[in-house]
Design a protein around this motif. Structure first.
Motif, PDB file in Angstrom:
ATOM      1  N   VAL A  78      63.092  33.135  37.659  1.00  0.00           N
ATOM      2  CA  VAL A  78      62.118  33.698  38.309  1.00  0.00           C
ATOM      3  C   VAL A  78      61.947  34.707  38.607  1.00  0.00           C
ATOM      4  CG1 VAL A  78      59.515  34.219  38.809  1.00  0.00           C
ATOM      5  CG2 VAL A  78      60.241  32.378  36.933  1.00  0.00           C
ATOM      6  N   PHE A  79      61.645  36.373  39.159  1.00  0.00           N
ATOM      7  CA  PHE A  79      61.945  37.517  39.895  1.00  0.00           C
ATOM      8  C   PHE A  79      60.731  37.988  40.159  1.00  0.00           C
ATOM      9  CE2 PHE A  79      63.905  41.943  41.035  1.00  0.00           C
ATOM     10  CZ  PHE A  79      64.160  41.515  41.933  1.00  0.00           C
ATOM     11  N   ILE A  80      60.819  38.028  42.063  1.00  0.00           N
ATOM     12  CA  ILE A  80      59.621  38.673  42.255  1.00  0.00           C
ATOM     13  C   ILE A  80      59.921  40.248  42.777  1.00  0.00           C
ATOM     14  CG2 ILE A  80      57.317  39.252  44.012  1.00  0.00           C
ATOM     15  CD1 ILE A  80      57.605  36.272  43.745  1.00  0.00           C
ATOM     16  N   ASP A  81      59.686  41.495  41.957  1.00  0.00           N
ATOM     17  CA  ASP A  81      60.398  42.636  42.281  1.00  0.00           C
ATOM     18  C   ASP A  81      59.925  42.747  43.084  1.00  0.00           C
ATOM     19  OD1 ASP A  81      61.993  44.640  43.461  1.00  0.00           O
ATOM     20  OD2 ASP A  81      61.933  45.575  41.265  1.00  0.00           O
ATOM     21  N   HIS A  82      59.630  43.100  44.919  1.00  0.00           N
ATOM     22  CA  HIS A  82      58.729  44.235  45.739  1.00  0.00           C
ATOM     23  C   HIS A  82      57.946  43.207  46.319  1.00  0.00           C
ATOM     24  CE1 HIS A  82      60.804  47.967  44.778  1.00  0.00           C
ATOM     25  NE2 HIS A  82      60.236  48.098  44.075  1.00  0.00           N
ATOM     26  N   GLY A  83      56.914  42.320  45.364  1.00  0.00           N
ATOM     27  CA  GLY A  83      56.340  41.466  45.501  1.00  0.00           C
ATOM     28  C   GLY A  83      55.024  41.088  46.589  1.00  0.00           C
ATOM     29  N   MET A  84      55.005  42.181  47.172  1.00  0.00           N
ATOM     30  CA  MET A  84      53.359  42.489  48.088  1.00  0.00           C
ATOM     31  C   MET A  84      52.652  42.636  47.624  1.00  0.00           C
ATOM     32  SD  MET A  84      53.096  43.059  51.952  1.00  0.00           S
ATOM     33  CE  MET A  84      54.249  43.288  52.134  1.00  0.00           C
ATOM     34  N   GLY A  85      51.744  40.926  48.051  1.00  0.00           N
ATOM     35  CA  GLY A  85      50.050  40.552  47.857  1.00  0.00           C
ATOM     36  C   GLY A  85      50.438  40.435  46.241  1.00  0.00           C
ATOM     37  N   MET A 100      57.599  39.816  38.056  1.00  0.00           N
ATOM     38  CA  MET A 100      56.302  39.717  37.904  1.00  0.00           C
ATOM     39  C   MET A 100      56.768  41.276  39.545  1.00  0.00           C
ATOM     40  SD  MET A 100      55.008  36.896  39.953  1.00  0.00           S
ATOM     41  CE  MET A 100      54.675  35.674  38.586  1.00  0.00           C
ATOM     42  N   TYR A 101      56.084  41.926  39.848  1.00  0.00           N
ATOM     43  CA  TYR A 101      55.578  43.096  39.773  1.00  0.00           C
ATOM     44  C   TYR A 101      54.924  42.816  41.446  1.00  0.00           C
ATOM     45  CZ  TYR A 101      59.199  45.716  37.784  1.00  0.00           C
ATOM     46  OH  TYR A 101      60.355  45.286  36.417  1.00  0.00           O
ATOM     47  N   LYS A 102      55.470  43.922  42.263  1.00  0.00           N
ATOM     48  CA  LYS A 102      54.455  43.661  43.377  1.00  0.00           C
ATOM     49  C   LYS A 102      52.522  44.130  42.907  1.00  0.00           C
ATOM     50  CE  LYS A 102      51.827  47.594  44.436  1.00  0.00           C
ATOM     51  NZ  LYS A 102      50.615  48.274  44.357  1.00  0.00           N
ATOM     52  N   GLY A 103      51.195  42.602  43.789  1.00  0.00           N
ATOM     53  CA  GLY A 103      50.599  42.813  43.288  1.00  0.00           C
ATOM     54  C   GLY A 103      49.132  41.812  42.524  1.00  0.00           C
ATOM     55  N   VAL A 104      50.913  41.544  41.952  1.00  0.00           N
ATOM     56  CA  VAL A 104      50.376  40.338  40.256  1.00  0.00           C
ATOM     57  C   VAL A 104      49.440  39.678  41.242  1.00  0.00           C
ATOM     58  CG1 VAL A 104      51.008  38.865  38.892  1.00  0.00           C
ATOM     59  CG2 VAL A 104      52.194  40.576  39.450  1.00  0.00           C
ATOM     60  N   VAL A 105      48.555  38.831  40.382  1.00  0.00           N
ATOM     61  CA  VAL A 105      47.536  37.810  40.821  1.00  0.00           C
ATOM     62  C   VAL A 105      47.819  36.966  39.811  1.00  0.00           C
ATOM     63  CG1 VAL A 105      45.339  36.969  41.717  1.00  0.00           C
ATOM     64  CG2 VAL A 105      46.307  39.113  42.555  1.00  0.00           C
ATOM     65  N   LEU A 106      47.796  35.562  40.218  1.00  0.00           N
ATOM     66  CA  LEU A 106      47.596  34.510  38.835  1.00  0.00           C
ATOM     67  C   LEU A 106      46.567  33.631  39.605  1.00  0.00           C
ATOM     68  CD1 LEU A 106      51.434  33.675  37.773  1.00  0.00           C
ATOM     69  CD2 LEU A 106      49.910  35.246  37.086  1.00  0.00           C
ATOM     70  N   GLY A 107      45.304  33.724  39.089  1.00  0.00           N
ATOM     71  CA  GLY A 107      43.984  33.178  39.614  1.00  0.00           C
ATOM     72  C   GLY A 107      43.066  32.294  39.097  1.00  0.00           C
ATOM     73  N   GLY A 108      42.614  31.964  40.359  1.00  0.00           N
ATOM     74  CA  GLY A 108      41.265  31.024  39.035  1.00  0.00           C
ATOM     75  C   GLY A 108      39.912  31.324  38.742  1.00  0.00           C
ATOM     76  N   THR A 109      39.487  30.665  38.312  1.00  0.00           N
ATOM     77  CA  THR A 109      37.982  31.279  37.876  1.00  0.00           C
ATOM     78  C   THR A 109      37.127  29.968  37.806  1.00  0.00           C
ATOM     79  OG1 THR A 109      37.969  30.819  35.570  1.00  0.00           O
ATOM     80  CG2 THR A 109      38.439  32.739  35.770  1.00  0.00           C
ATOM     81  N   SER A 110      37.162  29.138  38.123  1.00  0.00           N
ATOM     82  CA  SER A 110      36.890  27.776  38.644  1.00  0.00           C
ATOM     83  C   SER A 110      36.885  27.106  40.034  1.00  0.00           C
ATOM     84  CB  SER A 110      36.655  26.739  37.686  1.00  0.00           C
ATOM     85  OG  SER A 110      36.189  25.937  38.142  1.00  0.00           O
ATOM     86  N   LEU A 111      35.605  26.465  40.817  1.00  0.00           N
ATOM     87  CA  LEU A 111      36.000  25.668  41.599  1.00  0.00           C
ATOM     88  C   LEU A 111      36.081  24.326  41.261  1.00  0.00           C
ATOM     89  CD1 LEU A 111      33.161  27.450  43.395  1.00  0.00           C
ATOM     90  CD2 LEU A 111      35.124  28.401  43.684  1.00  0.00           C
ATOM     91  N   GLU A 112      35.414  23.986  40.585  1.00  0.00           N
ATOM     92  CA  GLU A 112      36.735  22.450  40.376  1.00  0.00           C
ATOM     93  C   GLU A 112      37.399  21.853  40.156  1.00  0.00           C
ATOM     94  OE1 GLU A 112      35.283  21.989  35.799  1.00  0.00           O
ATOM     95  OE2 GLU A 112      33.413  22.569  36.689  1.00  0.00           O
ATOM     96  N   ASN A 129      50.674  44.991  39.890  1.00  0.00           N
ATOM     97  CA  ASN A 129      48.659  44.743  40.156  1.00  0.00           C
ATOM     98  C   ASN A 129      48.388  44.357  38.653  1.00  0.00           C
ATOM     99  OD1 ASN A 129      49.212  46.467  42.336  1.00  0.00           O
ATOM    100  ND2 ASN A 129      49.168  47.682  41.930  1.00  0.00           N
ATOM    101  N   ALA A 130      48.788  43.731  38.096  1.00  0.00           N
ATOM    102  CA  ALA A 130      48.344  43.263  37.227  1.00  0.00           C
ATOM    103  C   ALA A 130      47.177  41.656  37.632  1.00  0.00           C
ATOM    104  CB  ALA A 130      49.597  42.126  36.394  1.00  0.00           C
ATOM    105  N   ILE A 131      46.358  41.391  36.789  1.00  0.00           N
ATOM    106  CA  ILE A 131      45.824  40.236  37.417  1.00  0.00           C
ATOM    107  C   ILE A 131      45.178  39.398  36.418  1.00  0.00           C
ATOM    108  CG2 ILE A 131      43.924  39.149  38.116  1.00  0.00           C
ATOM    109  CD1 ILE A 131      43.033  42.304  39.835  1.00  0.00           C
TER     110      ILE A 131
END
Length: 234
Positions: A78-85, A100-112, A129-131
């Motif tokens: 796995v390569f994170i290029d630049h990576g900031m954010g 993946m490039y800078k600003g990528v977010v692999l986030g959640g949508t639940s508090l469970e 900046n892909a989310i």
């Protein structure tokens, strides 16, 4: 361990033409350091040293600008290029050979508790900046355009762009793009829709103009006929 280090460095040479030497890769690529520190933190996490694992992840974020929860699962090469954010959540799963490039977010949508972050298949490319949000699957070899917000599953070997992201290329679609992630060649579904609407409006305006012209001609003909009728001798 040494084999894994060599593999990580070789991945940088494969995916970034800017690298000039192994020493440069080892010292000037925060994505590489973030992955290495993640592996230590992940080992601690899986052996119930949760606080120490989180502390290492926190310090790594301060040093690299990349936040990877130690509970996440990340594959090889796995390569994170630049990576900031970049942010990778606790239950995220990232397959082998992901870029993946800078600003990528692999986030959640639940508090469970439980699975609440995305699963990224092998060979996926995530643009700047892909989310990707929620426990969805971005299947193998998919490509996510820069700035896209993905909230629904993306099929294998497809390209998705936009907010929210739409699939604009895939095995069963008409678009035939190059396999590389050249954003200048990615279709824009919103622009395509607007162009179709503009074309339809132009067509309707042309038809309306023709109908108005025919109406004027008909009215003129009726007026002429009436004038001729009134001009006949009694």
């Amino acid at each position: 361990m040494l084999d894994r280090i060599r593999e990580d460095v070789a991945t940088i040479f494969e995916k970034d033409p800017a690298v000039r030497s192994t020493f440069e890769a080892l010292t000037c690529y925060p994505g590489l350091r973030a992955i290495w520190m993640y592996r230590i933190a992940h080992w601690l996490w899986t052996h119930n040293f949760h606080y120490l694992a989180r502390l290492i992840s926190h310090l790594t974020r301060r040093r690299t600008g990349i936040e990877i929860h130690p509970g996440a699962t990340i594959g090889r090469r796995v390569f994170i290029d630049h990576g900031m954010g970049c942010v990778i959540g606790e239950t995220a799963e990232v397959g082998d050979d992901v870029l993946m490039y800078k600003g990528v977010v692999l986030g959640g949508t639940s508090l469970e508790k439980g699975k609440r972050h995305p699963t990224i298949g092998k060979g996926v490319i995530l643009g700047s900046n892909a989310i990707v949000l929620g426990p969805i699957l971005v299947d193998d070899y998919a490509r996510i355009g820069s700035g896209a917000v993905v909230v629904k599953p993306i099929p294998r070997d497809s390209t998705a762009v936009g907010v929210p992201a739409r699939v604009v290329r895939g095995p069963h679609l008409e678009h035939t793009l190059e396999e590389t992630m050249e954003h200048g060649k990615l279709p824009d579904p919103v622009c395509d829709t607007c162009q179709r609407l503009i074309g339809r409006v132009d067509e309707l305006e042309t038809r309306l103009f023709e109908m108005a012209r025919l109406l004027e001609q008909t009215e003129a003909l009726v007026s002429s006929t009436a004038a001729l009728g009134s001009a006949k001798p009694a």
